[in-house]
Design an enzyme around this catalytic site. Structure first.
Site, PDB file in Angstrom:
ATOM      1  N   HIS A 112      -4.717  -3.257   6.568  1.00  0.00           N
ATOM      2  CA  HIS A 112      -4.500  -3.538   5.145  1.00  0.00           C
ATOM      3  C   HIS A 112      -5.845  -3.973   4.561  1.00  0.00           C
ATOM      4  O   HIS A 112      -6.140  -5.155   4.444  1.00  0.00           O
ATOM      5  CB  HIS A 112      -3.452  -4.637   4.941  1.00  0.00           C
ATOM      6  CG  HIS A 112      -3.434  -5.120   3.519  1.00  0.00           C
ATOM      7  ND1 HIS A 112      -3.016  -4.340   2.485  1.00  0.00           N
ATOM      8  CD2 HIS A 112      -3.841  -6.282   2.958  1.00  0.00           C
ATOM      9  CE1 HIS A 112      -3.145  -5.001   1.344  1.00  0.00           C
ATOM     10  NE2 HIS A 112      -3.651  -6.188   1.612  1.00  0.00           N
ATOM     11  N   ASP A 129       0.843  -1.197   0.000  1.00  0.00           N
ATOM     12  CA  ASP A 129       0.000   0.000   0.000  1.00  0.00           C
ATOM     13  C   ASP A 129       0.883   1.253   0.000  1.00  0.00           C
ATOM     14  O   ASP A 129       0.611   2.225  -0.709  1.00  0.00           O
ATOM     15  CB  ASP A 129      -0.904  -0.007   1.236  1.00  0.00           C
ATOM     16  CG  ASP A 129      -1.657  -1.320   1.355  1.00  0.00           C
ATOM     17  OD1 ASP A 129      -2.423  -1.634   0.450  1.00  0.00           O
ATOM     18  OD2 ASP A 129      -1.430  -2.055   2.351  1.00  0.00           O
TER      19      ASP A 129
END
Ligand code: NAX
Length: 327
Positions: A187, A159
């Site tokens: 996440h 990410d």
């Protein structure tokens, strides 16, 4: 010459495993001077496929690769391991409720945590990639009471790297010109990529982009990038996920550069209002082989709301696995 470092990869026959193993064996995980021994853990039906990958690893004749063991027994896979990459997980399938998903993964990460507790090396470092990564890491950590909790981490580096790439394209700057970017929270789609503490050319990144772009394009693009990759590729992120796992462990072992930080989901010490014990993504630096949460950052209202929402989701996941008796 150094003794080989034992690296265990679970889900070794999967697509991330395939992208990851060759990079580990070539020296990119720990450095070009560190020999490695690989331990591949798979479920019985996938052991043969893992053996095929091992044949290909042999065929690379990597100078640093000092051996490959393949097993379907977690105890063997984690015995003496120094670095454990927990990639294999139970994916969500049609009609599966979140509770079912958490229960199925509990059945994987509980025994793996126990096996790490029983046999891993004293310096073991664990990175959980398999989803739901933060909560899977929490389950494994809960079953390894003799291992310092800080050794259990979950991956938000993909990410982080996605956010770097999106911002660099937007501003027309090199990714290396961007410093101090942070992914906060889970996440998952609730994650919060923070540009208010990030810098480009020494100035606040959030002030160099339009606020609509930040809110309506940047944040959702980063958070939903996994789904966009599936849509385009017909399969989930693999090489980029493997790359992020390499970055996470390399920085953990070798340190993050001065004047910058990275993102990793680590056990909270209560910093930034994240309940102690949750495995949540933070800005982190690595010093002396340890990830430490960067302290003292200002969190404005915009960021606060989004961090709290993602942390709330982690609290709910934790409470759900507690109810299931998994922690
Ligand atoms: P694959 O389905 O290709 O491979 C998973 C492998 O794990 C399979 O070979 C399976 O046999 C194995 N496995 C299942 N249970 C196991 C067990 N108990 N012990 C050992 N091996 C086991 O998935 P892949 O695309 O490689 O993705 C792996 C995991 O990474 C998934 O959970 C996925 O959701 C997750 N991801 C996490 C990311 C992150 O940023 N944290 C990004 C990429 C990826 O989506």
């Amino acid at each position: 010459t150094q003794a080989p470092v034992n690296v265990t990869v679970t889900g070794a026959a999967g697509q991330i495993g395939y992208a990851l193993l060759f990079r580990i064996a070539s020296g990119q995980l720990l450095g070009a001077d560190t020999p490695v021994k690989l331990r591949l853990l798979e479920i019985p039906q996938a052991v043969k496929a893992a053996e095929g990958t091992a044949m290909e690893l042999d065929d690379c004749a990597f100078p640093l690769l000092k051996g490959i063991d393949i097993t379907d027994d977690a105890k063997k896979a984690f015995d003496g391991t120094n670095v454990a990459l927990l990639v294999g997980a139970r994916p969500r399938t049609k009609g599966m409720e979140r509770g079912d998903l958490l229960a199925a993964n509990g059945g994987i990460f509980k025994p793996q945590g126990e096996a790490i507790n029983a046999g891993a090396a004293d310096d073991v470092r664990v990175l959980v990639v398999g989803n739901p990564a933060n909560t899977n890491a929490l389950i494994a950590q809960a079953h390894a009471p003799d291992v310092p909790a800080e050794r259990f981490t979950a991956m938000t580096r993909l990410d982080h790297n996605r956010a770097l790439s999106q911002l660099s394209a937007k501003l027309g700057v090199a990714v290396t010109d961007i410093k101090k970017l942070t992914i906060w929270g889970n996440h998952s789609a609730t994650q919060y990529p923070d540009l208010f503490n990030a810098e480009v050319g020494g100035k606040v990144a959030a002030e160099q982009v339009e606020q609509e772009w930040l809110k309506d394009t940047f944040i959702p693009t980063v958070a939903k990038r996994g789904a966009a990759i599936i849509e385009a590729r017909g399969a989930s992120s693999a090489a980029s996920a493997a790359n992020a796992a390499i970055d996470h462990v390399y920085d953990w072992v070798n340190g993050t550069p001065e004047g910058d930080w990275t993102s990793a989901a680590v056990v909270s010490d209560g910093s930034y209002g994240v309940p102690e014990g949750l495995i949540s993504s933070f800005p982190v630096v690595s010093r002396n082989g340890r990830y430490e949460i960067v302290q003292g950052l200002e969190i404005g209202e915009f960021s606060r709301e989004r961090i709290d929402a993602s942390v709330q989701e982690l609290i709910e996941e934790r409470d759900a696995v507690k109810q299931l008796g998994l922690i």
